[in-house]
Design a protein around this motif. Structure first.
Motif, PDB file in Angstrom:
ATOM      1  N   UNK A   3       0.823  -1.223   0.000  1.00 14.44           N
ATOM      2  CA  UNK A   3       0.000   0.000   0.000  1.00 14.44           C
ATOM      3  C   UNK A   3       0.854   1.269   0.000  1.00 14.44           C
ATOM      4  N   UNK A   4       1.959   1.245   0.721  1.00 10.36           N
ATOM      5  CA  UNK A   4       2.854   2.405   0.751  1.00 10.36           C
ATOM      6  C   UNK A   4       3.453   2.656  -0.630  1.00 10.36           C
ATOM      7  N   UNK A   5       3.867   1.582  -1.293  1.00 12.84           N
ATOM      8  CA  UNK A   5       4.434   1.694  -2.637  1.00 12.84           C
ATOM      9  C   UNK A   5       3.384   2.211  -3.606  1.00 12.84           C
ATOM     10  N   UNK A   6       2.167   1.701  -3.517  1.00  9.26           N
ATOM     11  CA  UNK A   6       1.093   2.140  -4.418  1.00  9.26           C
ATOM     12  C   UNK A   6       0.793   3.622  -4.223  1.00  9.26           C
ATOM     13  N   UNK A   7       0.750   4.066  -2.987  1.00  6.60           N
ATOM     14  CA  UNK A   7       0.479   5.476  -2.707  1.00  6.60           C
ATOM     15  C   UNK A   7       1.615   6.369  -3.210  1.00  6.60           C
ATOM     16  N   UNK A   8       2.844   5.948  -2.978  1.00 11.35           N
ATOM     17  CA  UNK A   8       3.997   6.709  -3.456  1.00 11.35           C
ATOM     18  C   UNK A   8       4.020   6.746  -4.986  1.00 11.35           C
ATOM     19  N   UNK A   9       3.717   5.636  -5.621  1.00  7.77           N
ATOM     20  CA  UNK A   9       3.684   5.585  -7.084  1.00  7.77           C
ATOM     21  C   UNK A   9       2.590   6.500  -7.637  1.00  7.77           C
ATOM     22  N   UNK A  10       1.452   6.518  -6.974  1.00  6.21           N
ATOM     23  CA  UNK A  10       0.361   7.403  -7.405  1.00  6.21           C
ATOM     24  C   UNK A  10       0.792   8.861  -7.307  1.00  6.21           C
ATOM     25  N   UNK A  11       1.394   9.214  -6.202  1.00  8.58           N
ATOM     26  CA  UNK A  11       1.883  10.573  -6.016  1.00  8.58           C
ATOM     27  C   UNK A  11       2.948  10.916  -7.058  1.00  8.58           C
ATOM     28  N   UNK A  12       3.848   9.974  -7.312  1.00  8.19           N
ATOM     29  CA  UNK A  12       4.913  10.201  -8.292  1.00  8.19           C
ATOM     30  C   UNK A  12       4.340  10.393  -9.691  1.00  8.19           C
ATOM     31  N   UNK A 106       4.136  19.573  -2.190  1.00  9.97           N
ATOM     32  CA  UNK A 106       3.252  18.506  -2.672  1.00  9.97           C
ATOM     33  C   UNK A 106       2.102  19.045  -3.499  1.00  9.97           C
ATOM     34  N   UNK A 107       2.246  20.266  -4.007  1.00 11.50           N
ATOM     35  CA  UNK A 107       1.135  20.897  -4.712  1.00 11.50           C
ATOM     36  C   UNK A 107       0.742  20.156  -5.981  1.00 11.50           C
ATOM     37  N   UNK A 108       1.712  19.596  -6.692  1.00  4.57           N
ATOM     38  CA  UNK A 108       1.374  18.879  -7.924  1.00  4.57           C
ATOM     39  C   UNK A 108       0.551  17.645  -7.620  1.00  4.57           C
ATOM     40  N   UNK A 109       0.874  16.967  -6.534  1.00  3.92           N
ATOM     41  CA  UNK A 109       0.174  15.737  -6.188  1.00  3.92           C
ATOM     42  C   UNK A 109      -1.185  16.009  -5.559  1.00  3.92           C
ATOM     43  N   UNK A 110      -1.408  17.219  -5.054  1.00  3.33           N
ATOM     44  CA  UNK A 110      -2.660  17.522  -4.382  1.00  3.33           C
ATOM     45  C   UNK A 110      -3.597  18.362  -5.221  1.00  3.33           C
TER      46      UNK A 110
END
Length: 136
Positions: A3-12, A106-110
């Motif tokens: 789940x941590x990897x999936x969340x980080x990948x989504x943000x990336x 984190x503006x791009x990801x949010x």
């Protein structure tokens, strides 16, 4: 750690596509290529070429307000990053550091876009974060 990897990948994926159309583009390209060069050196040149092609697609999509293409590109990079992190968990920290450096707020990801339509006596409640509604 999945789940941590999936969340980080989504943000990336979101951050990569968002920053492709900004002045941070060269730093983004160099950082992502460097990440791949350390984890999968045989793929680094291909990833660099994909970043270049992706940037052209992003610029065209932004100019045309083509949200579908932008969403597809975000998903493409999300998948590529997730696969890299699953195969090379040691790259997680390096990716986090890169994202924090490129987009410290984190503006791009949010980035949130909301659309709603109400008619008659309908109501619309939208929130980018917490929302508390008390009706009597």
């Amino acid at each position: 750690m999945e789940p941590e990897v999936a969340l980080l990948a989504q943000s990336a994926g979101t951050t990569v596509v968002a920053l492709m159309a900004t002045d941070a583009w060269q730093h983004l390209r160099d950082g992502i290529t460097r990440l791949w060069r350390r984890a999968q050196p045989e793929r680094a040149d291909t990833v660099a070429a994909e970043l270049e092609a992706g940037r052209e697609d992003v610029l065209a999509a932004v100019a045309a307000d083509d949200r579908q293409t932008l969403d597809e590109l975000r998903l493409q990079w999300q998948g590529a990053v997730r696969r890299l992190l699953v195969a090379h968990p040691s790259a997680v920290q390096e990716l986090r550091a890169l994202l924090d450096h490129l987009d410290p707020e984190g503006s791009a990801a949010r980035q949130i876009t909301q659309h709603a339509t109400a008619s008659g006596q309908g109501r619309v409640y939208q929130a980018g974060r917490d929302q508390h509604i008390t009706e009597r």
